[in-house]
Design a protein around this motif. Sequence first.
Motif, PDB file in Angstrom:
ATOM      1  N   HIS A 143       0.820  -1.215   0.000  1.00 61.16           N
ATOM      2  CA  HIS A 143       0.000   0.000   0.000  1.00 61.16           C
ATOM      3  C   HIS A 143       0.850   1.259   0.000  1.00 61.16           C
ATOM      4  O   HIS A 143       2.025   1.240   0.374  1.00 61.16           O
ATOM      5  N   LEU A 144       0.209   2.340  -0.436  1.00 61.80           N
ATOM      6  CA  LEU A 144       0.859   3.646  -0.425  1.00 61.80           C
ATOM      7  C   LEU A 144       1.175   4.030   1.025  1.00 61.80           C
ATOM      8  O   LEU A 144       0.457   3.609   1.951  1.00 61.80           O
ATOM      9  N   PRO A 145       2.221   4.840   1.229  1.00 64.20           N
ATOM     10  CA  PRO A 145       2.581   5.209   2.609  1.00 64.20           C
ATOM     11  C   PRO A 145       1.445   5.842   3.408  1.00 64.20           C
ATOM     12  O   PRO A 145       1.350   5.650   4.625  1.00 64.20           O
ATOM     13  N   ASP A 146       0.525   6.561   2.728  1.00 59.63           N
ATOM     14  CA  ASP A 146      -0.591   7.154   3.487  1.00 59.63           C
ATOM     15  C   ASP A 146      -1.769   6.173   3.639  1.00 59.63           C
ATOM     16  O   ASP A 146      -2.809   6.533   4.200  1.00 59.63           O
ATOM     17  N   LEU A 147      -1.604   4.963   3.134  1.00 60.78           N
ATOM     18  CA  LEU A 147      -2.596   3.879   3.248  1.00 60.78           C
ATOM     19  C   LEU A 147      -3.945   4.222   2.604  1.00 60.78           C
ATOM     20  O   LEU A 147      -4.958   3.568   2.903  1.00 60.78           O
ATOM     21  N   SER A 148      -3.940   5.239   1.730  1.00 61.87           N
ATOM     22  CA  SER A 148      -5.211   5.653   1.119  1.00 61.87           C
ATOM     23  C   SER A 148      -5.782   4.576   0.196  1.00 61.87           C
ATOM     24  O   SER A 148      -6.968   4.617  -0.134  1.00 61.87           O
ATOM     25  N   ASP A 149      -4.953   3.611  -0.204  1.00 60.77           N
ATOM     26  CA  ASP A 149      -5.446   2.535  -1.076  1.00 60.77           C
ATOM     27  C   ASP A 149      -5.723   1.252  -0.292  1.00 60.77           C
ATOM     28  O   ASP A 149      -5.895   0.186  -0.876  1.00 60.77           O
ATOM     29  N   CYS A 150      -5.793   1.363   1.019  1.00 55.14           N
ATOM     30  CA  CYS A 150      -6.042   0.180   1.854  1.00 55.14           C
ATOM     31  C   CYS A 150      -7.410   0.307   2.520  1.00 55.14           C
ATOM     32  O   CYS A 150      -7.612   1.155   3.396  1.00 55.14           O
ATOM     33  N   PRO A 151      -8.369  -0.504   2.109  1.00 52.09           N
ATOM     34  CA  PRO A 151      -9.704  -0.374   2.711  1.00 52.09           C
ATOM     35  C   PRO A 151      -9.676  -0.684   4.203  1.00 52.09           C
ATOM     36  O   PRO A 151      -8.895  -1.544   4.645  1.00 52.09           O
ATOM     37  N   PRO A 152     -10.507  -0.003   5.005  1.00 54.15           N
ATOM     38  CA  PRO A 152     -10.524  -0.246   6.452  1.00 54.15           C
ATOM     39  C   PRO A 152     -10.689  -1.721   6.796  1.00 54.15           C
ATOM     40  O   PRO A 152     -10.079  -2.225   7.743  1.00 54.15           O
ATOM     41  N   ALA A 153     -11.483  -2.423   6.020  1.00 54.73           N
ATOM     42  CA  ALA A 153     -11.720  -3.845   6.319  1.00 54.73           C
ATOM     43  C   ALA A 153     -10.414  -4.637   6.287  1.00 54.73           C
ATOM     44  O   ALA A 153     -10.267  -5.632   6.989  1.00 54.73           O
ATOM     45  N   LYS A 154      -9.473  -4.209   5.446  1.00 55.42           N
ATOM     46  CA  LYS A 154      -8.181  -4.893   5.377  1.00 55.42           C
ATOM     47  C   LYS A 154      -7.225  -4.358   6.450  1.00 55.42           C
ATOM     48  O   LYS A 154      -6.477  -5.117   7.074  1.00 55.42           O
ATOM     49  N   LEU A 155      -7.316  -3.045   6.666  1.00 59.69           N
ATOM     50  CA  LEU A 155      -6.404  -2.385   7.610  1.00 59.69           C
ATOM     51  C   LEU A 155      -6.588  -2.901   9.036  1.00 59.69           C
ATOM     52  O   LEU A 155      -5.642  -2.967   9.815  1.00 59.69           O
ATOM     53  N   HIS A 156      -7.790  -3.296   9.368  1.00 61.74           N
ATOM     54  CA  HIS A 156      -8.084  -3.667  10.756  1.00 61.74           C
ATOM     55  C   HIS A 156      -7.884  -5.152  11.046  1.00 61.74           C
ATOM     56  O   HIS A 156      -8.289  -5.633  12.101  1.00 61.74           O
ATOM     57  N   ARG A 157      -7.228  -5.865  10.143  1.00 64.15           N
ATOM     58  CA  ARG A 157      -6.930  -7.282  10.395  1.00 64.15           C
ATOM     59  C   ARG A 157      -5.602  -7.417  11.129  1.00 64.15           C
ATOM     60  O   ARG A 157      -4.723  -6.583  10.990  1.00 64.15           O
ATOM     61  N   GLY A 158      -5.461  -8.512  11.816  1.00 69.37           N
ATOM     62  CA  GLY A 158      -4.184  -8.808  12.454  1.00 69.37           C
ATOM     63  C   GLY A 158      -4.100  -8.243  13.855  1.00 69.37           C
ATOM     64  O   GLY A 158      -4.965  -7.480  14.303  1.00 69.37           O
ATOM     65  N   ALA A 159      -3.025  -8.628  14.541  1.00 70.75           N
ATOM     66  CA  ALA A 159      -2.846  -8.198  15.920  1.00 70.75           C
ATOM     67  C   ALA A 159      -2.644  -6.688  15.968  1.00 70.75           C
ATOM     68  O   ALA A 159      -1.868  -6.149  15.180  1.00 70.75           O
TER      69      ALA A 159
END
Length: 236
Positions: free
Chosen positions: A80-96
């Motif tokens: 993902h881009l450093p600002d995470l603008s291309d990462c949907p929240p559903a993916k961002l909130h996975r993992g520990a």
Amino acid sequence: MTSPDSRIEVPAEPTAFPLVEGATALIVIDMQRDFLLPGGFGESLGNDVSLLQRVVEPLAGLIAAARAVGVPVIHTREGHLPDLSDCPPAKLHRGAPSKRIGDPGPSGRILVRGEYGHDIVDELRPLPGEVVIDKPGKGAFYATDLQQVLADAGITQLIVTGVTTEVCVHTTTREANDRGYECLVVSDCVGSYFPEFQRVGLEMVKAQGGIFGWVASSDDVVAALASLSARTTTPA
Ligand code: C5J
């Protein structure tokens, strides 16, 4: 076995794969430090990364065989881009928590483009001039120019390798199959954190007459590529 047109029959399941000279590319999916080395995204999700490392050696051999006969090698990287603008929240909130995408890890920010962990492992480093597709999703066609790259090169078949078998390899194979590409998945050049998913993932590709594609071993694909080389160097 070679046929008089430009095809080579690669022993595969459920049937021999008709590899067409000049129309095939090798795609190497997400062989990134973040998935293969300790401290990356894969491990942050609770996985044993050592299970993926066994793919590296046969895949290095297959990549060398493809390069030797001019079969294009296309690499992908999930990230993902450093600002995470291309990462949907559903993916961002996975993992520990504290070990999620964008968080700092031993190899830099997890799954962020430009970070050490995001790049491909040293053993499989792309050569200058080889295409590297950066993708935000699991499938290599989603939000990338892969389809255009393949069309421009006249590619209609993909030899599919990389990690993980049931996630990015499967998603990309399914995307490719729906777009009309013939996919040959190389059983010992794809890897999963879960032995059962590896087995079933390969079964699913070749079931029902090859519903998503074909499955072959790297030995058989390397031998087919070598015979391609013999054909192009032996006078008729
Ligand atoms: C995963 C991938 N497993 N490359 N990515 O999250 O398969």
